[in-house]
Design an enzyme around this catalytic site. Sequence first.
Site: not given
Length: 815
Positions: A429, A575, A695, A697, A744
């Site tokens: 994160h 998203r 890409s 996950d 993305c």
Amino acid sequence: MTEVETIVETRRERATDEAAPAVSESVELVRPLSHIGRGDIALVGGKGANLGEMTRTGLPVPPGFVITIAGYARFLEHNRLSERIGKLVEHLDVDDTSALQGAAASIRELILNGQVPDDVHRAILEGYQDLRGAGGADPVVAVRSSATAEDTGDFSFAGMFESFLDVQGETDLLARVRACWASTFGARVLFYRQKRGFPVEMPVAVVVQKLVNAEKSGVMFTADPATHDRSRIVIEAAWGFGEVVVGGQLVPDRYVVEKSSLRVLEARVSEKDFLLMRDPDHGGIVALNLSRDPRGTARVLDEDELHTLAELAKRAEDHYGVPQDLEFAIDGASIFLTQTRPITTLGSTAATAAKEIAASDGRAHPLLRGLGASPGRASGNARVLTAVTDSATLRDGEVLVARMTSPDWVPLMRRAAAIVTDAGGMTSHAAIVSRELGIPCVVGTREATRVLTTGTPVSVDGTAGTVSLGEPAKAATASPRPAAAPPVAVRRMAPITATRLYVNLAEPDRAEELAARDVDGVGLLRAEFMMLDALERTHPRAFIDAGRQNEFVARMSEGLRRIAGAFAPRPVIYRAMDFRSNEFRGLTGGTEHEPAEENPMIGYRGCFRYTREPELFTLELTALAQVRREHGNLHLMIPFVRTGRELAECLTIVDRSPVGSDRGLWRWIMAEVPSVVTWLPEYARMGIAGVSIGSNDLTQLVLGIDRDSELLAPLFDERDRAVLDAIRAIIDGSHRAGLSCSICGQAPSVHPEYAEQLVRWGIDSISVNADAIERTRANIAAAELRLILEHARQEAAARMSNVTEIPTHAATPCR
């Protein structure tokens, strides 16, 4: 007969002539290391004196000689440079950057163009011949500056003077010697000298040593430089030449050895991106990429090497009587020490050490190393926080130091000059958010919250992955975000590509800036940051229970409206929220509403969560509907879709929402779970318009690696062939199903070579972080041109062979 051969013959004649003097008359111009001790600093400089002292002590040092201060003075005198240099620096204001650089450049030109006097020339070649030996080829040497105040107990001048590897032949040697002499007047050195009260003239000697063709190398500290613990030896090592370690170009392996027993206490193996080596065929130092080389993740030093190195470090410390900072190189079974100096910051206050390092341009050894997760440099006082509830103590421009971050930390992260965490990898994160915000970040340091204390001035290098002591920058270095450029000017200069280039975006505050850049829209608009503001860091259930639904919709609509309006008519793909349970638990009221999951990365999140708790998702859709009445370029993307069954339930919620009757809305899904390959035809039948490959996950699930784990960071590689196979299968499957396909995740932003492969596979668009826009557009354009050229060549070859049809395996033209 060459000059070297003439010197050899002359020396042979002297050896057979009993009347010849035993010592060359040029002895004070050049001295072998074996005739130098630490009392000779005034003649050979700090580095030369230390190398000579180690040689005489019996420590393993590569053979060599030093061109003395007398040789340098003779050069200045011969070219009458002292007076000319003095005039250039007499009234120099080193705080005037332009004047400082101009003076440095002028002096450098004088020295590089100066003539080496015959006696100095002859002495250098004699010393060089001694390294060659009778009948041998010109030796390959390293040439390094050695100033009289360098590598002493008070001043290190770390990284300020020139060093050259792979020098061979008399012409190359003399050129490098002049470059070392010139380096004493570099801009940084002039600045440092004046600020520290040094005189204008600072004599410099030059060390010439046989080059160790290092298979591995690094640095050693006989006291821990971070904690000042003198009972431990800290060793950092990497493959190839040690410049990559000294210069902070990568994260080296780190070993801690107990000084008394020589027992290895810690062996931290890092992922080494590359090594520097000597080209065996053509000479010169070249970089070798280790991304697919087993050495990239292999341990550099074995137990025997660590034991030997620790013994040598102890011997050096015992001899000098103070803790030492040493450099070493290993060639086969041979270990050499190539430098030693006292550790200058032990016992000093943090403020004093900070000034020393700031003055030397931050080139001193870092306090901490981790993964450089977001590029750039920034300085500020550290603020160590253990919980987001301490956010009020963080001041604007401070460096945020935490064990790790989660979405509820975002408001703090926006105010920070840089971010440093104990845990995390390139897709953690903290890493992702920092790249979104455009601030430097170092993750995975393991001990930042222990080593650093609040108020300590630090400098963070998010490119090299280092944290050093340093004064807060007086200039506004805390926010290295590029200024918005006029959109017309940017677009005129950029190449035109058939593959669309999108940008990843997280904050409304950056919408206008990024909309002015050369992008075709927003490929990933993250909901989480806006949602945190809208929810005031309160758990959604608690917010909804308080009856504040309309307030939430209004706040979300405001942010979405700013972004969609800035990019209109270019598409903006929103998203929807993808909080995980551990992140929701950190919000106010979160512990009452969130399950405790062992592995939330593959737990209660994304699409499935909407089907079980549709209230918040419905509010997002309501905000989307309100904004789309003004800006029809805003579209929806659903994250972490596992199966067709859960997607069908989720789309039912969309159909029943205020946006459900909007036929112009694109419905996209994230392709993060490998099962997407099987379900693509069904997703198309459900009305999905496109897929965007996440890409981060996808790599996590293909390789079975928790992407938040710093322990597994060396294994996390979006370039692994299994991941690449999955991506290609998604692109192919999307096109067969009639879907648009984008990517993305972080991979194209972090690895520029990704772009060409994606273009070759026919991807429709690529979405990257702001810092990767220009280079990715250029990579896409180059890849498309190569495909066109290959296709044209194949057509020409087919015509020449009277073949009327292109073979089926030929490259497909750009989409």
